[in-house]
Design a protein around this motif. Sequence first.
Motif, mmCIF file in Angstrom:
data_model
loop_
_atom_site.group_PDB
_atom_site.id
_atom_site.type_symbol
_atom_site.label_atom_id
_atom_site.label_comp_id
_atom_site.label_asym_id
_atom_site.label_seq_id
_atom_site.Cartn_x
_atom_site.Cartn_y
_atom_site.Cartn_z
ATOM 1 N N ARG A 461 0.824 -1.211 0.000
ATOM 2 C CA ARG A 461 0.000 0.000 0.000
ATOM 3 C C ARG A 461 0.851 1.250 0.000
ATOM 4 O O ARG A 461 0.418 2.302 -0.473
ATOM 5 C CB ARG A 461 -0.920 0.021 1.230
ATOM 6 C CG ARG A 461 -2.017 -0.998 1.233
ATOM 7 C CD ARG A 461 -3.179 -0.567 2.135
ATOM 8 N NE ARG A 461 -2.750 -0.013 3.399
ATOM 9 C CZ ARG A 461 -2.572 -0.705 4.524
ATOM 10 N NH1 ARG A 461 -2.764 -2.014 4.526
ATOM 11 N NH2 ARG A 461 -2.199 -0.101 5.646
ATOM 12 N N ALA A 492 5.052 8.827 2.164
ATOM 13 C CA ALA A 492 3.653 8.639 2.561
ATOM 14 C C ALA A 492 3.506 8.724 4.076
ATOM 15 O O ALA A 492 2.480 9.197 4.585
ATOM 16 C CB ALA A 492 3.131 7.300 2.045
ATOM 17 N N ASN A 495 3.628 12.324 4.924
ATOM 18 C CA ASN A 495 2.445 13.005 4.399
ATOM 19 C C ASN A 495 1.164 12.511 5.058
ATOM 20 O O ASN A 495 0.079 12.622 4.489
ATOM 21 C CB ASN A 495 2.371 12.800 2.878
ATOM 22 C CG ASN A 495 1.454 13.782 2.188
ATOM 23 O OD1 ASN A 495 1.244 14.896 2.669
ATOM 24 N ND2 ASN A 495 0.890 13.371 1.069
ATOM 25 N N GLY A 497 0.056 9.502 5.636
ATOM 26 C CA GLY A 497 -0.580 8.304 5.095
ATOM 27 C C GLY A 497 -1.066 8.442 3.674
ATOM 28 O O GLY A 497 -1.672 7.513 3.139
ATOM 29 N N THR A 498 -0.796 9.564 3.016
ATOM 30 C CA THR A 498 -1.207 9.769 1.625
ATOM 31 C C THR A 498 -0.019 9.503 0.711
ATOM 32 O O THR A 498 1.042 10.118 0.852
ATOM 33 C CB THR A 498 -1.722 11.196 1.387
ATOM 34 O OG1 THR A 498 -2.881 11.396 2.206
ATOM 35 C CG2 THR A 498 -2.107 11.402 -0.069
ATOM 36 N N GLN A 524 -3.138 8.661 -3.264
ATOM 37 C CA GLN A 524 -3.866 7.513 -2.740
ATOM 38 C C GLN A 524 -3.696 7.454 -1.223
ATOM 39 O O GLN A 524 -2.603 7.679 -0.705
ATOM 40 C CB GLN A 524 -3.339 6.216 -3.358
ATOM 41 C CG GLN A 524 -3.403 6.167 -4.869
ATOM 42 C CD GLN A 524 -2.739 4.920 -5.419
ATOM 43 O OE1 GLN A 524 -2.626 3.899 -4.740
ATOM 44 N NE2 GLN A 524 -2.282 4.991 -6.649
ATOM 45 N N LYS A 525 -4.788 7.118 -0.545
ATOM 46 C CA LYS A 525 -4.714 6.965 0.903
ATOM 47 C C LYS A 525 -4.143 5.597 1.216
ATOM 48 O O LYS A 525 -4.741 4.567 0.903
ATOM 49 C CB LYS A 525 -6.094 7.128 1.537
ATOM 50 C CG LYS A 525 -6.060 7.060 3.057
ATOM 51 C CD LYS A 525 -7.432 7.280 3.668
ATOM 52 C CE LYS A 525 -7.368 7.196 5.191
ATOM 53 N NZ LYS A 525 -8.700 7.390 5.817
ATOM 54 N N ASP A 528 -4.442 5.121 7.779
ATOM 55 C CA ASP A 528 -5.142 6.094 8.617
ATOM 56 C C ASP A 528 -4.134 7.079 9.217
ATOM 57 O O ASP A 528 -3.105 6.665 9.760
ATOM 58 C CB ASP A 528 -5.872 5.349 9.744
ATOM 59 C CG ASP A 528 -6.792 6.272 10.530
ATOM 60 O OD1 ASP A 528 -6.271 7.230 11.146
ATOM 61 O OD2 ASP A 528 -8.003 6.035 10.537
ATOM 62 N N PRO A 529 -4.385 8.375 9.120
ATOM 63 C CA PRO A 529 -3.442 9.372 9.656
ATOM 64 C C PRO A 529 -3.131 9.181 11.135
ATOM 65 O O PRO A 529 -2.025 9.520 11.582
ATOM 66 C CB PRO A 529 -4.154 10.707 9.406
ATOM 67 C CG PRO A 529 -5.090 10.438 8.279
ATOM 68 C CD PRO A 529 -5.525 9.007 8.452
#
Length: 696
Positions: A461, A492, A495, A497-498, A524-525, A528-529
């Motif tokens: 991911r 990511a 950022n 989680g993005t 894309q996500k 979870d932040p």
Amino acid sequence: MSDKPNLMEDTWSGTETADPIVHYDRARRKRALLLKLALYFFTVTFLSGFLFYLYIRFSPLPDSDLATHSRIVAADGSLVADLLNNGQNRIKVGINEIPADVQNGTIAIEDAQFYQHSGLNLRGLARAIYVDIKSGEIVEGGSSITQQLAKVLYLTHDRTFTRKIPELLLTLKLETRYTKQEILEQYLNVVYYGHGANGIGTAAKIYFNKNVSELTLAESAMLVGIPRGPSIYSPFVDMNKAKERQWQVLEAMVRHGYITQEQANDAYRQKIVLAEKKDIQSGMAPYFTRYATWSAINLHGVPEDELYSSGMILHTTIDLNMQKAAEAAIQKFLPAAPGLQASLIAIDPKTGHIKAMVGGRDFNQSPFNRVTAKRQPGSAFKPFVYLAALEAGATPSKMVKSEPTTFTYEKDQMYTVKNFNDQYAHDYIGMREAIKKSDNIYAVATALEVTPQRVVETAKRFGIASELKPYPSLALGVFPVSPMELARAYAALANGGTLLEPTAIQQITNAYGREIYGRDLDAQKAADPQNVFILTDMMKSIFDQGGTAARIAPTVANRVVAGKTGTTDTDAWMAGFSPNLVTVVWVGYDKDQFLNSTESYSAAQIWGDFMKNALENTPASDFARPEGLLELNIDPTTGMLASKNCPQVQREFFRIGTEPYQECTEHPSSGSSNSKKDTGESGVKKFWKWFRGDAN
């Protein structure tokens, strides 16, 4: 009244007169009118044709786009590199210097009726279609040599029907201004032969280290076949494909009477001896420049010949100040051991823009870009193990005993794990301590608990595209990844989680400033932040006293940074980030030579020095804290809520509903019975317990 019929009335009705003289006069006037119209038409046609000829013959040709070099510019618009010659000088040669085999081979394969047509080879187009259909692939060219010359010299490379009109006009202009030999000479001096070779003179030097006049029939045929697809038919890229194309050229020369079949066979059997491939890159940031040109061709769809000869501008993402800082850091801290290499990539996590790239110690000695090479990341991979655990419900207060351990998995499989230099706590430690000290036992225990497959899925991911297998050793980073992949994944994290795709190019424009090639980048996500923030906060600890990056902490003392070191016998990594810059450094040998401690430590030194200088003019900031988190003090030796008597207190973040609620039983508050009713908890903590139904 007579009943005899009136023949004149039956023939002419109404008011028409039967006078034959009148009828003849009308016919005569019609013929005169048609004659006048025809004369007018032919006069207008003649005058239009004459004026068109005057326009074609005497109107000036536009400035050639070859005079406007294709360029790479930095994010601030300053020049990074000139791509016209890609580090090679254009060698202009006269038609008398060019062997007849080169001239005849070019005509045979590109424009067999070159000497018969006036610029537009309709017969040749029909024949090319027939030959291509018969062979099942594009063998002969459809456009005339003059048309191709007009496109290279004067036109942008827009793929539109309306471009055909100026192409036609320019083709006719060239045919009226120059002789066939002059047109062929110009064409052979500007056509692109791959690897930065614009023109047959440069191609002869690059591929065979010869003057063009010294080329053999075999060498001529091989070079002549390259322009149809420089990235396909270059003998540097694929000799088999180059030989196939060489044979197509030789067959065309036989078909059109330039050589005999025996000469073709002999030439095809001749051994091709290539010159040593040289990758001398002009301009600054050579590894980045090479990557940007690769991106333009492979990710943005720019044809290679257009890239080097159309006057386009690659507006890139590179920050030249950061690039200089990266090169200086490697020069300063990479030990001068023969063969020892380093790579560095820095990315803006909010945009995916590559801000600096160094692929090795010296581009001219080794142009291989190690930013894209795969190596074992070691412990630099562990953050994705811990993120998978957080997503599965684990918290920073999860405790695992740090001691040599043999794990059992898949019923009867055994896996023994030790720490680096056999250093253990010989006690239970929490997740922060495991990250800080890079504890292998904690990492493998966590991976097995959440399952290695879930760790694989988490890493995927985050943009890790390399092959990962769900083995216990996955937690220790045994499966190779590239610095580019790891930087993308860490970006990511920085950022929130993005996930964004790293990019070297913001925009590609033609010589007139109009965008001609673009690329859509999707965010894309990946996670979870909340979980990402908790992990990031724990990754700050490697810079604390006792952490694996503690020695470089003073270098970045005024910055909020997080990261992870990674060390194997042959690879040293430092991957880390601030809220606005992610940097990954790798140090090692190309041939897997063991690293000593000084060489291993240099990765962290390079990282620290670069981050310090790269962020010098950037205001310091912390990572954005998402909503839904509790900030609590815990006892790091027990993972419980800290009491006022705990000798050590560690601040941790928890998602609401996952926080511990029992006070430390090892160091209870004075007079505490350590029961849930008398825990010394704050009103906020008691409220959350009540909210969850745990008030008792």
